[in-house]
Design an enzyme around this catalytic site. Structure first.
Site, PDB file in Angstrom:
ATOM      1  N   CYS A  26      12.741 -21.238 -27.635  1.00  0.00           N
ATOM      2  CA  CYS A  26      11.742 -21.505 -26.591  1.00  0.00           C
ATOM      3  C   CYS A  26      10.833 -20.300 -26.397  1.00  0.00           C
ATOM      4  CB  CYS A  26      12.439 -21.881 -25.281  1.00  0.00           C
ATOM      5  SG  CYS A  26      13.604 -20.643 -24.654  1.00  0.00           S
ATOM      6  N   HIS A  50      14.055 -14.361 -18.307  1.00  0.00           N
ATOM      7  CA  HIS A  50      14.477 -15.697 -18.712  1.00  0.00           C
ATOM      8  C   HIS A  50      15.444 -16.310 -17.704  1.00  0.00           C
ATOM      9  CE1 HIS A  50      15.889 -18.960 -21.277  1.00  0.00           C
ATOM     10  NE2 HIS A  50      15.002 -18.619 -22.193  1.00  0.00           N
TER      11      HIS A  50
END
Length: 483
Positions: free
Chosen positions: A293, A320
């Protein structure tokens, strides 16, 4: 003569917009469900959206243009597209509205103008649908299932045919799988229909029966028993990461291609929009990786900076969201720091994003370092790109480069441009873009060559859409796109 107050006039004006939007929704649905033609507004999905949501998207378009695109403009364009009888396509009616404005096209000339613009829609397309099997049904797997079911349209693209898990298939496990698909704490309820069929060991999604196959080993499955052929297997388990392990999928009857939703070793790592042209469907390669991602979020932005300013070196720091491989409470973990409670701590950990980018953008090999901090939010992440570039720039120029990339070029699906000075992580959840550039946060040092960019990304939903784009590409289901 009865005079209306300004307040009453405002209500009347808004009602007129609502009525126009209702007409637009009817056309959107007819085109999508009957002809597999998807209309979007500056890459934002319009199908199955409420009236207020569509009006809000039109209003928000003013951040990209000097004057917001109105629903009356897009309705007129949609009405003409409906008359053109196009083959399956994805068309941005926001972009078309801007071009109509710029060219000063009147209503009488609109049909001819759009017919010319969209003439390629009926040429050089492949309409043979492809069967898709989801191998694994975790966070990404369930989002993929939602998107595949929602995007089935007239059934002329990717078709979800089966889901593979390691469960014993019974009433309890089917009910649990259905519940997890139907209700999501982050992305909200699935707006489609979800049921179970115990006799067929299947989920029933929007009336379509999707078998749940229980298997310990991928090579043990015979997909042809389920009427599945030439299937693309999307592996979202994370259990198989290299060429040898992923090749086990191809030993199953009915499987011909594999797409891994994680960084892969010894297989092509592809970020759609950046390096998908490296794929040659005529060659024997049948296993691909959609990278991570984070790689999908930063590669499109880095590609734009590299093309315009040339990157000398840099550091990528990702802030994150915590993930399923961390502990909810302090406990043993094979990796350093990840054993501490994810919901209570910021956790420094490693990321291979800096190295992974070089697989996608070879010109950046050896130029980037990277690290990551997991933070106590369940979704929505941020990449901080600290770069040194060769060509001098300033904040306005840099943001202008990125803004133009979101309106024209190869990366319009991947990058969104935000001018919102109040933007926070929860605002970008369920964004289909791989990256959202936070323009007000952009920094350029006085030397003109040291820059810092803040790039948001929904590490689940945005990534899922990148996987979908790549899946269509490698599966060979082509459709005309106009952005």
């Amino acid at each position: 003569m009865i005079q209306t107050t300004p307040f009453e006039q405002e209500i009347s004006n808004y009602k007129t917009k609502q009525n126009a939007t209702v007409k637009l929704i009817k056309i959107l649905s007819d085109l999508w469900f009957n002809d597999a033609i998807e209309l979007v507004l500056f890459r934002n999905q319009l199908v199955d959206r409420r009236v207020s949501a569509i009006l809000n998207l039109h209003q928000n378009s003013k951040s990209l243009t000097q004057r917001a695109v109105t629903v009356f403009e897009t309705l007129e364009i949609a009405q003409v597209i409906q008359q053109l009888e196009l083959l399956p396509s994805r068309i941005d009616i926001g972009t078309l509205a801007l071009e109509v404005r710029q060219e000063q096209i009147n209503s009488e000339a609109l049909y001819s103008f759009l017919a010319e613009k969209l003439s390629l829609a009926n040429q050089h397309q492949s309409f043979e649908p492809r069967d898709v099997v989801l191998y694994g049904f975790g966070r990404i797997g369930r989002l993929l299932a939602r998107e595949l079911v929602n995007k089935v349209g007239a059934g002329m693209q990717l078709r979800l045919r089966a889901i593979v898990t390691r469960d014993d298939i019974n009433q309890k496990t089917l009910a649990k799988r259905a519940s997890l698909l139907r209700n999501d704490s982050i992305h909200g309820d699935f707006e489609g229909l979800v049921d179970i069929d115990l006799e067929k060991a299947a989920l029933v999604l929007n009336g379509i029966t999707i078998p749940i196959i229980s298997a310990k080993n991928p090579e043990d499955i015979d997909y042809t028993q389920y009427g599945i052929k030439n299937a693309l297997i999307i592996d979202n388990t994370g259990a198989f990461r290299d060429q040898e392990e992923l090749s086990r999928h191809l030993k199953a009857k009915g499987a011909t291609q594999v797409l891994l939703t994680a960084p892969g070793k010894g297989v092509p790592n592809i970020v759609y929009g950046v390096n998908q042209n490296e794929i040659d469907n005529n060659k024997s390669t049948s296993i691909y990786s959609a990278a991570s991602c984070t790689t999908n979020a930063i590669s499109p932005v880095l590609a734009i900076i590299q093309d315009n300013l040339k990157i000398k070196k840099g550091h990528i720091e990702t802030i994150h969201a915590y993930t399923n491989d961390q502990n909810l409470v302090d406990n043993m973990h094979k990796k350093s720091r990840r054993g501490r409670a994810a919901g209570l701590n910021m956790v420094i950990t490693e990321t291979g994003a800096g190295t992974a980018v070089a697989k996608v953008l070879p010109l950046l090999e050896g130029k980037l370092t990277s690290n990551a901090i997991r933070v106590p939010v369940p979704n929505g992440s941020l990449a901080i790109l600290q770069l040194e570039v060769e060509k001098e720039t300033n904040t306005e120029h840099l943001n202008d480069i990125l803004k133009k990339a979101t309106l024209n070029g190869a990366l319009v699906e991947q990058i969104k441009f935000s001018t919102d000075i109040e933007l926070v992580s929860s605002d970008i959840i369920s964004s289909s873009a791989a990256a959202i550039v936070d323009a007000p946060a952009t920094i350029v040092a006085s030397d003109g060559t040291s820059i810092i960019l803040y790039v948001w990304y929904d590490n689940e939903y945005g990534y899922t859409h990148q996987v979908m784009r790549l899946a269509r590409h490698i599966a060979g289901v082509r459709r005309f796109t106009y952005y």
